[in-house]
Design a protein around this motif. Structure first.
Motif, PDB file in Angstrom:
ATOM      1  N   ASP A 150     113.948  76.458  31.250  1.00 29.47           N
ATOM      2  CA  ASP A 150     114.328  75.800  32.495  1.00 29.47           C
ATOM      3  C   ASP A 150     113.177  75.865  33.491  1.00 29.47           C
ATOM      4  OD1 ASP A 150     115.765  74.500  34.441  1.00 29.47           O
ATOM      5  OD2 ASP A 150     116.791  76.314  35.139  1.00 29.47           O
ATOM      6  N   LEU A 151     112.097  75.191  33.183  1.00 27.70           N
ATOM      7  CA  LEU A 151     110.954  75.009  34.069  1.00 27.70           C
ATOM      8  C   LEU A 151     110.626  73.519  34.088  1.00 27.70           C
ATOM      9  CD1 LEU A 151     108.633  77.907  32.804  1.00 27.70           C
ATOM     10  CD2 LEU A 151     109.909  77.878  34.947  1.00 27.70           C
ATOM     11  N   MET A 152     110.126  73.044  35.197  1.00 27.23           N
ATOM     12  CA  MET A 152     109.771  71.629  35.329  1.00 27.23           C
ATOM     13  C   MET A 152     108.266  71.513  35.561  1.00 27.23           C
ATOM     14  SD  MET A 152     112.695  69.863  35.229  1.00 27.23           S
ATOM     15  CE  MET A 152     112.439  68.333  36.114  1.00 27.23           C
ATOM     16  N   ARG A 153     107.619  70.646  34.781  1.00 29.78           N
ATOM     17  CA  ARG A 153     106.198  70.435  34.951  1.00 29.78           C
ATOM     18  C   ARG A 153     105.878  68.941  34.976  1.00 29.78           C
ATOM     19  NH1 ARG A 153     106.585  74.760  36.372  1.00 29.78           N
ATOM     20  NH2 ARG A 153     105.505  76.664  35.752  1.00 29.78           N
ATOM     21  N   ASP A 154     104.953  68.597  35.855  1.00 31.50           N
ATOM     22  CA  ASP A 154     104.508  67.204  35.973  1.00 31.50           C
ATOM     23  C   ASP A 154     103.340  66.996  35.008  1.00 31.50           C
ATOM     24  OD1 ASP A 154     104.217  64.634  36.859  1.00 31.50           O
ATOM     25  OD2 ASP A 154     104.219  65.135  38.974  1.00 31.50           O
ATOM     26  N   PHE A 155     103.649  66.926  33.707  1.00 35.36           N
ATOM     27  CA  PHE A 155     102.621  66.787  32.669  1.00 35.36           C
ATOM     28  C   PHE A 155     101.884  65.465  32.836  1.00 35.36           C
ATOM     29  CE2 PHE A 155     105.852  69.578  30.765  1.00 35.36           C
ATOM     30  CZ  PHE A 155     105.067  70.640  30.359  1.00 35.36           C
ATOM     31  N   THR A 156     100.544  65.525  32.868  1.00 37.95           N
ATOM     32  CA  THR A 156      99.724  64.341  33.149  1.00 37.95           C
ATOM     33  C   THR A 156      98.698  64.149  32.035  1.00 37.95           C
ATOM     34  OG1 THR A 156      99.919  64.960  35.488  1.00 37.95           O
ATOM     35  CG2 THR A 156      98.423  63.150  34.940  1.00 37.95           C
ATOM     36  N   TYR A 157      98.699  62.987  31.419  1.00 44.53           N
ATOM     37  CA  TYR A 157      97.818  62.729  30.279  1.00 44.53           C
ATOM     38  C   TYR A 157      96.375  62.569  30.741  1.00 44.53           C
ATOM     39  CZ  TYR A 157      96.267  60.915  25.782  1.00 44.53           C
ATOM     40  OH  TYR A 157      95.609  60.739  24.575  1.00 44.53           O
ATOM     41  N   ILE A 158      95.454  63.055  29.947  1.00 49.01           N
ATOM     42  CA  ILE A 158      94.045  63.133  30.322  1.00 49.01           C
ATOM     43  C   ILE A 158      93.440  61.779  30.697  1.00 49.01           C
ATOM     44  CG2 ILE A 158      93.377  63.069  27.870  1.00 49.01           C
ATOM     45  CD1 ILE A 158      91.506  64.805  30.804  1.00 49.01           C
ATOM     46  N   MET A 217      97.781  54.716  39.022  1.00 47.93           N
ATOM     47  CA  MET A 217      99.130  54.589  38.494  1.00 47.93           C
ATOM     48  C   MET A 217      99.147  55.117  37.057  1.00 47.93           C
ATOM     49  SD  MET A 217     102.172  53.821  39.312  1.00 47.93           S
ATOM     50  CE  MET A 217     101.820  52.945  40.837  1.00 47.93           C
ATOM     51  N   PRO A 218      99.736  56.291  36.819  1.00 45.37           N
ATOM     52  CA  PRO A 218      99.772  56.845  35.467  1.00 45.37           C
ATOM     53  C   PRO A 218     100.442  55.880  34.490  1.00 45.37           C
ATOM     54  CG  PRO A 218     100.533  58.440  37.078  1.00 45.37           C
ATOM     55  CD  PRO A 218     100.429  57.142  37.796  1.00 45.37           C
ATOM     56  N   ALA A 219      99.898  55.831  33.268  1.00 45.25           N
ATOM     57  CA  ALA A 219     100.380  54.844  32.297  1.00 45.25           C
ATOM     58  C   ALA A 219     100.887  55.462  31.008  1.00 45.25           C
ATOM     59  CB  ALA A 219      99.249  53.852  31.978  1.00 45.25           C
ATOM     60  N   THR A 220     100.798  56.793  30.849  1.00 47.50           N
ATOM     61  CA  THR A 220     101.100  57.425  29.567  1.00 47.50           C
ATOM     62  C   THR A 220     102.340  58.297  29.668  1.00 47.50           C
ATOM     63  OG1 THR A 220      98.702  57.512  29.176  1.00 47.50           O
ATOM     64  CG2 THR A 220     100.118  58.741  27.648  1.00 47.50           C
ATOM     65  N   ASP A 221     103.369  57.972  28.892  1.00 46.85           N
ATOM     66  CA  ASP A 221     104.581  58.782  28.889  1.00 46.85           C
ATOM     67  C   ASP A 221     104.382  59.990  27.976  1.00 46.85           C
ATOM     68  OD1 ASP A 221     106.031  58.317  26.090  1.00 46.85           O
ATOM     69  OD2 ASP A 221     105.195  56.406  26.734  1.00 46.85           O
ATOM     70  N   ARG A 224     105.935  61.265  25.356  1.00 46.01           N
ATOM     71  CA  ARG A 224     106.013  61.156  23.897  1.00 46.01           C
ATOM     72  C   ARG A 224     104.754  60.541  23.292  1.00 46.01           C
ATOM     73  NH1 ARG A 224     111.243  62.192  24.719  1.00 46.01           N
ATOM     74  NH2 ARG A 224     112.356  63.116  22.937  1.00 46.01           N
ATOM     75  N   SER A 225     104.256  59.473  23.897  1.00 47.49           N
ATOM     76  CA  SER A 225     103.037  58.868  23.359  1.00 47.49           C
ATOM     77  C   SER A 225     101.832  59.766  23.599  1.00 47.49           C
ATOM     78  CB  SER A 225     102.817  57.483  23.970  1.00 47.49           C
ATOM     79  OG  SER A 225     102.706  57.554  25.380  1.00 47.49           O
ATOM     80  N   GLY A 226     101.811  60.473  24.725  1.00 40.27           N
ATOM     81  CA  GLY A 226     100.699  61.390  24.994  1.00 40.27           C
ATOM     82  C   GLY A 226     100.663  62.545  24.015  1.00 40.27           C
ATOM     83  N   LEU A 227     101.823  63.136  23.735  1.00 39.34           N
ATOM     84  CA  LEU A 227     101.871  64.242  22.782  1.00 39.34           C
ATOM     85  C   LEU A 227     101.570  63.769  21.364  1.00 39.34           C
ATOM     86  CD1 LEU A 227     104.893  66.361  24.053  1.00 39.34           C
ATOM     87  CD2 LEU A 227     102.475  67.010  24.035  1.00 39.34           C
ATOM     88  N   ALA A 228     101.984  62.551  21.012  1.00 34.33           N
ATOM     89  CA  ALA A 228     101.669  62.013  19.689  1.00 34.33           C
ATOM     90  C   ALA A 228     100.156  61.896  19.503  1.00 34.33           C
ATOM     91  CB  ALA A 228     102.339  60.651  19.505  1.00 34.33           C
ATOM     92  N   LYS A 229      99.457  61.468  20.553  1.00 38.81           N
ATOM     93  CA  LYS A 229      97.994  61.366  20.480  1.00 38.81           C
ATOM     94  C   LYS A 229      97.364  62.753  20.363  1.00 38.81           C
ATOM     95  CE  LYS A 229      97.808  57.087  23.180  1.00 38.81           C
ATOM     96  NZ  LYS A 229      97.410  56.455  24.461  1.00 38.81           N
ATOM     97  N   PHE A 230      97.908  63.719  21.100  1.00 32.64           N
ATOM     98  CA  PHE A 230      97.371  65.067  21.016  1.00 32.64           C
ATOM     99  C   PHE A 230      97.567  65.651  19.622  1.00 32.64           C
ATOM    100  CE2 PHE A 230      98.417  69.616  20.983  1.00 32.64           C
ATOM    101  CZ  PHE A 230      97.162  70.119  21.249  1.00 32.64           C
ATOM    102  N   VAL A 231      98.754  65.519  19.061  1.00 34.09           N
ATOM    103  CA  VAL A 231      99.031  66.085  17.745  1.00 34.09           C
ATOM    104  C   VAL A 231      98.175  65.417  16.673  1.00 34.09           C
ATOM    105  CG1 VAL A 231     100.801  66.320  15.948  1.00 34.09           C
ATOM    106  CG2 VAL A 231     101.356  66.866  18.329  1.00 34.09           C
ATOM    107  N   ALA A 232      97.956  64.111  16.784  1.00 30.57           N
ATOM    108  CA  ALA A 232      97.085  63.417  15.829  1.00 30.57           C
ATOM    109  C   ALA A 232      95.672  63.987  15.886  1.00 30.57           C
ATOM    110  CB  ALA A 232      97.081  61.923  16.124  1.00 30.57           C
ATOM    111  N   TRP A 233      95.168  64.216  17.115  1.00 26.20           N
ATOM    112  CA  TRP A 233      93.839  64.826  17.254  1.00 26.20           C
ATOM    113  C   TRP A 233      93.841  66.238  16.684  1.00 26.20           C
ATOM    114  CZ3 TRP A 233      92.966  69.366  19.910  1.00 26.20           C
ATOM    115  CH2 TRP A 233      91.641  69.803  19.922  1.00 26.20           C
ATOM    116  N   TYR A 234      94.853  67.020  16.990  1.00 27.17           N
ATOM    117  CA  TYR A 234      94.925  68.412  16.545  1.00 27.17           C
ATOM    118  C   TYR A 234      94.864  68.494  15.026  1.00 27.17           C
ATOM    119  CZ  TYR A 234      96.592  73.245  16.281  1.00 27.17           C
ATOM    120  OH  TYR A 234      96.699  74.600  16.016  1.00 27.17           O
ATOM    121  N   LYS A 235      95.607  67.663  14.352  1.00 24.07           N
ATOM    122  CA  LYS A 235      95.628  67.677  12.885  1.00 24.07           C
ATOM    123  C   LYS A 235      94.257  67.299  12.307  1.00 24.07           C
ATOM    124  CE  LYS A 235      99.314  65.767  10.967  1.00 24.07           C
ATOM    125  NZ  LYS A 235     100.419  64.816  10.747  1.00 24.07           N
TER     126      LYS A 235
END
Length: 345
Positions: A222-230, A323-327, A329-340
């Motif tokens: 139960d924490l809220m964060r304003d996650f912002t894509y790079i 104006m942020p453009a990355t939600d 789910r799509s941001g985390l998908a890009k991160f996980v693809a890079w991580y792998k």
């Protein structure tokens, strides 16, 4: 343009340097490559920018050169300023991390205070068009009014890291006032994405989920964060380069707004996604991107942590069209693809 980027081997510094180089600017990067986290990641970023061992000029980008120096060492930093005539300075180098500051306070004084005064002093002498520097959403501390606005007062930090970032804002105002140096501070909100920092929760969560290890979920998720894509962060910085702050003549002297100044070319902005996400929902999106469920170890709130972050970005949108453009789910998908790919999974 010739632009100095401090912290160029860091997460934001790497992405920003690459964007500036791709737009045909000349970029000088500085980084100490300290051991706060795995330096192979920092050297990997530099390799992406064309810096190979033993060379300080890029084999990929003709306009990029790199210096391995510590910004707390004034003489080393001064030599770089003497060699180059910078149009802009983007100061991102700092000792990061809230929890690390509980055990290693001296590192924050050396880098975030001594290093920043060195940048200000050399900016005073060499007079670039604009100094943009990294602040942090952590300066809001015990503030409970949401969303966080740069018009709110930030006098109750809950970590030394936050206190040093608040100090940077005050130091920048004094130099802007005394020496007419245009300064813009950016309060970053939980930046994530490819080539990110391993000390950040989303990075360590990903590693542990892949390895089948439990993850610590603080405050029961139960924490809220304003996650912002790079990419959104970089876009905002680039758009602000030529938005040179000016003194604001209609400043209310009886209730001064801390976001700007009547006496100095000084400005503060939040730079975030403006859409906070609950930690437990963030973990669900990460599980979806990885294709594997996390083993969750629920824990209470940590010292120095805050319950929520939520950026009011209206003034930044007005200033430069940010104006942020990355939600998430799509941001985390890009991160996980890079991580792998990076870790060859």
């Amino acid at each position: 343009m010739k632009i100095l980027v401090t912290g160029a081997a860091g997460f934001i510094g790497y992405h920003l340097s690459r964007r500036l180089l791709e737009e045909n600017n000349t970029v000088v990067g500085i980084d100490s490559i300290n051991g706060y986290y795995d330096i192979s990641l920092k050297y990997g970023r530099l390799q992406e920018l064309g810096i190979v061992p033993g060379q300080d000029t890029s084999i990929k980008y003709p306009g990029f050169s790199f210096y391995k120096i510590d910004i707390s060492h004034l003489s080393q930093l001064s030599n770089v300023f003497k060699e180059h005539n910078f149009d802009y300075i983007i100061h991102l180098a700092a000792q990061a991390g809230v929890r690390y500051s509980l055990d290693n306070p001296q590192a924050y004084i050396e880098s975030n205070i001594q290093g920043f005064i060195n940048i200000l002093e050399l900016t005073r002498v060499h007079k670039p068009k604009h100094l943009i520097y990294a602040s942090s959403s952590s300066v809001y501390g015990l503030n409970r009014e949401m969303p966080f606005s740069t018009s709110h007062h930030t006098d109750h930090p809950v970590s030394l890291y936050a206190a040093t970032k608040k100090s940077n804002e005050m130091m920048a105002h004094s130099y802007a006032h005394l020496f007419n140096i245009p300064t813009t501070g950016l309060r970053f909100f939980t930046v994530y994405g490819p080539w990110g920092r391993p000390d950040m929760a989303y990075f360590s969560f990903t590693k542990k989920i892949f390895e089948g290890q439990p993850i610590d979920v603080f405050n029961n998720g139960d924490l809220m964060r304003d996650f912002t894509y790079i990419d959104d962060i970089v876009d905002g910085i680039v758009k602000l380069l030529d938005v040179i702050p000016q003194p604001v003549n209609n400043h209310n002297s009886t209730e001064p707004d801390p976001a700007f100044s009547v006496a100095a070319p000084y400005r503060l902005y939040n730079i975030g996604n403006n859409k906070p996400v609950r930690l437990i929902n963030f973990i669900e999106a990460l599980e979806e991107a990885i294709g594997k469920k996390a083993v969750k170890n629920f824990k209470p709130m940590q010292p120095g942590d805050v319950y929520a972050t939520f950026a009011d970005i209206s003034d930044l949108t007005t200033a430069c069209g940010f104006m942020p453009a990355t939600d998430i789910r799509s941001g985390l998908a890009k991160f996980v693809a890079w991580y792998k790919q990076f870790y060859k999974l």
